[in-house]
Design a protein around this motif. Structure first.
Motif: not given
Length: 553
Positions: A464, A475, A480, A466, A384, A423, A105, A477
């Motif tokens: 989305h 990531g 998202s 993650r 991404n 992700i 990422t 998170p």
């Protein structure tokens, strides 16, 4: 405040500008590990010591030390690599790594599974194709992100030049890397780090450049960001952001994710001065006693954004103009072919979890090796975890398409919108910080969410997701609509309510859920969403509007 520096500050002080005991550690063939202090020093050289946690207990029973190996992360501003560099990394993955390439990422290559005895050979091979791992990790400015959006190629090229200039400016000046890995001549006498000083930064520092309307780098998650302001195809300058960051500690409310604040607008000629002195203020003002409070976000919240801005203006001899208008509409990648400038084309491929590997029917490592052999443009790693085969001449598109089809690199075309966007960080088995699975769990969990969407007629929905194995945020998170953050093996905290542009955090919904509990919660929420949503409303916006969680305005 105790006025007692953290132990990592001691290690940096004693490291002699990042040399530590690395030469002796590398020469010690009794163990696959390095000296404990050197596990901190080697991060500045782009590497983490790891072991295979899947077999840790088994080896312990056999009275063996953990199966130590090293992750190497390449410093590659903007994620741009030549075909020659791709082929070199592919060779290293097969020769010294674990037969995979990880696209991170942070728009960088990672090699996993490199044994200590092979570290030097691996780094020297990288150096032979103008790649390095300097400052890819550690308390320093790390690999700088840049939008990979191919639609604005002329502006992108101008922004990319600034990315490279800032990356070069903020490189450490010590010759330790060249001495240890490249057999460079040892420095006689004293050294200095004009920007960082002898102990570098209090904590890691992340930078991103973005070209609206696509926020594919999640610019507000970064310590320092530059949002391009474009008018009539020309770059006028940047809105500068500071103080973003995602890492936190479970159960400790003094640690938290933070969206970056905007300082104002600058013209392109001010970029280097502003970048340097945002870093120097954090160098001087950041917390060196408690590492969990050492990121720039905590510095700004402690001193106030106005005081921080005034100090940067004073040191850089600039005055920030009012923030220029901008907007983002997505923080995801667009897959397939797009047309660039000067007759070139760009193909964005979905690389699930960022893992380039050969599997039955999906020979991605082999396929991209074959593409690199004939490709005349460049590669762009996206933030991404995807890949752009960039600057393809019209005459070469058919050949690239044929290789994509032959090696299963077009598998993403059958993926749902959710699976194309999801992700995950590396997590188990190599990350020492992970509490739960992430990358290995992503395909399986994505399919279970797809089933819930399909049941409600929403499989087409952009959503989305993650997943990270711990709350350190690799990531991203919190940016998202659905975020899973590892809490324990098989257990996650469930976060909901982020937007689709990377401008709003999600919020903790429920803690320490197992898979069935997560699916049960999401099943009910997705069913409600299907009944109640407004036209074109996203799941995250519906969650916020209905106050399923209370999101920040």
């Amino acid at each position: 405040m105790t006025n007692k520096l953290s132990d990592v500050e001691r290690i940096k002080t004693e490291s002699r500008y990042l040399r530590g005991r690395l030469i002796d550690s590398l020469a010690d063939d009794i163990t696959g590990a390095i000296h404990p202090d050197d596990t901190q020093v080697i991060k500045f050289h782009g590497s983490y010591q790891q072991d295979d946690r899947d077999i840790r207990a088994e080896r312990q029973e056999q009275k063996l030390e953990p199966l130590y190996s090293f992750m190497l992360r390449v410093r590659m501003p903007g994620g741009v690599a030549t075909p020659t560099q791709w082929l070199a990394m592919d060779e290293l993955a097969r020769t010294y790594g674990n037969n995979t390439l990880k696209l991170t990422t942070r728009q960088a290559f990672q090699l996993h599974g490199v044994l200590k005895r092979n570290l030097k050979s691996t780094i020297q091979k990288m150096n032979s194709v103008a790649l390095d791992t300097i400052a890819a990790c550690g308390d320093i400015n790390r690999n700088i992100l840049c939008s990979a959006t191919p639609e604005q190629s002329m502006v992108w090229q101008r922004v990319y030049e600034d990315v490279k200039a800032v990356a070069e400016l903020l490189l450490p000046k010590t010759r330790a890397y060249h001495e240890i890995w490249l057999d460079g001549e040892k420095v006689e006498g004293s050294e200095s780090e004009p920007i960082y000083g002898a102990t570098y930064l209090p904590r890691k520092f992340k930078t991103a450049f973005v070209v609206p309307p696509v926020n594919d780098v999640d610019v507000f998650a970064h310590d320092m960001g530059f949002i391009a302001v474009v008018e009539n195809g020309e770059l006028l300058g940047y809105n500068v952001t500071v103080g973003g960051g995602l890492g936190s500690t479970h159960g400790d409310k003094t640690t938290y994710p933070r969206l970056a604040s905007t300082l104002g607008f600058i013209t392109p000629d001010k970029v280097l001065a502003v970048a340097e002195h945002i870093v120097t203020v954090q160098r001087d003002w950041g917390n060196r006693e408690t590492r969990k409070w050492a990121r720039l976000k905590y510095t700004i919240d402690r001193v106030g954004i106005d005081a921080f801005k005034a100090e940067v203006e004073k040191r850089a001899n600039v005055v920030f103009a009012p923030t220029r208008e901008f907007s983002f509409d997505t923080n995801t990648d667009r897959f397939g072919w797009t047309e660039g400038v000067n007759g070139t084309h760009h193909l964005t491929l979905r690389i699930e979890g960022g893992r380039v590997i050969d599997r039955p029917g999906e020979l991605w490592l082999t396929g991209l090796r074959e593409i690199a052999k004939v490709h005349r443009g460049d590669f762009r790693l996206t933030a991404n975890q995807n890949l752009v085969i960039a600057n393809v001449p019209s005459t070469q598109r058919a050949a690239i398409d044929a290789l994509v089809l032959r090696y299963g690199l077009n598998a993403y075309a059958t993926f749902s919108e959710l699976r194309q966007r999801a992700i995950a960080c590396v997590a188990l088995p190599t990350c020492s910080l992970a509490f739960a699975e992430a990358e290995r769990y992503l395909p399986e969990f994505s399919q279970k969410i797809e089933a819930l969407l399909q049941k409600n007629g929403l499989l087409h929905l952009p959503l989305h997701l993650r997943i990270t194995g711990c709350p350190n945020g690799c990531g991203r998170p919190w940016l998202s609509e659905i975020g899973l953050i590892g809490k324990a093996p098989g257990k996650y905290n469930l976060y909901l309510g982020g937007d689709q542009a990377g401008t709003r955090f999600n919020v903790l919904y429920k803690e320490t859920l197992d898979e069935q509990q997560i699916l049960t919660e999401l099943d009910g929420l997705i069913a409600r969403f299907a009944r109640e949503r407004k036209p074109q409303e996203s799941f995250g916006d519906w969650v916020a509007r209905n106050e399923i969680v209370t999101v920040a305005a």
